[in-house]
Design an enzyme around this catalytic site. Structure first.
Site, PDB file in Angstrom:
ATOM      1  CG  HIS A   1     -38.293  70.259 -32.483  1.00 33.39           C
ATOM      2  ND1 HIS A   1     -39.510  70.445 -33.092  1.00 33.39           N
ATOM      3  CD2 HIS A   1     -38.523  69.445 -31.421  1.00 33.39           C
ATOM      4  CE1 HIS A   1     -40.438  69.777 -32.437  1.00 33.39           C
ATOM      5  NE2 HIS A   1     -39.866  69.171 -31.412  1.00 33.39           N
TER       6      HIS A   1
ATOM      7  CD  GLU B   1     -37.694  73.035 -37.308  1.00 35.14           C
ATOM      8  OE1 GLU B   1     -38.789  72.952 -37.880  1.00 35.14           O
ATOM      9  OE2 GLU B   1     -37.278  72.157 -36.523  1.00 35.14           O
TER      10      GLU B   1
ATOM     11  CB  CYS C   1     -39.858  75.090 -34.809  1.00 36.38           C
ATOM     12  SG  CYS C   1     -39.038  73.716 -33.965  1.00 36.38           S
TER      13      CYS C   1
ATOM     14  CB  CYS D   1     -43.816  71.926 -34.656  1.00 32.65           C
ATOM     15  SG  CYS D   1     -42.548  72.475 -33.483  1.00 32.65           S
TER      16      CYS D   1
END
Length: 162
Positions: A55, A57, A88, A85
């Site tokens: 991801h 992040e 993260c 999410c």
């Protein structure tokens, strides 16, 4: 020092790189508050890396940690185009990021204010959250990406299957 919108604009540039690679267009930057320097950047790479961990992040946090020399990313803010999410959000809490600034809300997986409120739970660190920075541009990137995906999928589906 640049404004929140200027850092978000960089995250949007990264999100566009993700989209160009066929990835969900999410970009993130980590900024050291005392200097205004970007110390970590990332964009979604889940398809490319074949990893659920890739991801935007997490990539930006990992780069910042390596650059700053430790897993505690103290004195830094994270700018991300989409509400984080749960995975993260957990990494943000654990890394001690002070403030998270995001553009678009994520009604399906957002864990700051949409589905869950992880920063309000009793963890040992509670980052500040700011939402809606360049929200229309961030949300527009996502909706255009998914609209194009649906259109492409429809082209590949035989007419009798529709």
């Amino acid at each position: 020092m640049r404004s929140d919108a200027e850092y978000m604009a960089r995250a949007i540039e990264l999100a566009k790189l993700a989209a160009a690679e066929g990835e969900t267009p999410v970009g993130a930057v980590v900024v050291k508050k005392s200097t205004g320097e970007i110390v970590g950047e990332g964009y979604n790479r889940r398809e490319t890396k074949k990893s659920p961990l890739a991801h935007a992040e997490l990539i930006a946090l990992d780069e910042a940690a390596k650059r700053l020399g430790g897993w505690r990313i103290i004195g830094c803010d994270l700018f991300v185009t989409l509400e984080p999410c749960p995975m993260c959000a957990g990494a943000i809490i654990n890394s001690r990021i002070e403030r998270v600034v995001y553009g678009a809300k994520d009604p399906k997986a957002g864990s700051i204010e949409s589905v869950q409120h992880m920063f309000e739970l009793g963890y040992n660190h509670r980052p500040e959250a700011v939402s809606g920075v360049l929200e229309d541009e961030c949300a527009g990137l996502l909706s255009e990406f998914f609209k194009a995906l649906r259109k492409e999928k429809q082209k590949k589906t035989p007419p009798e299957s529709r």
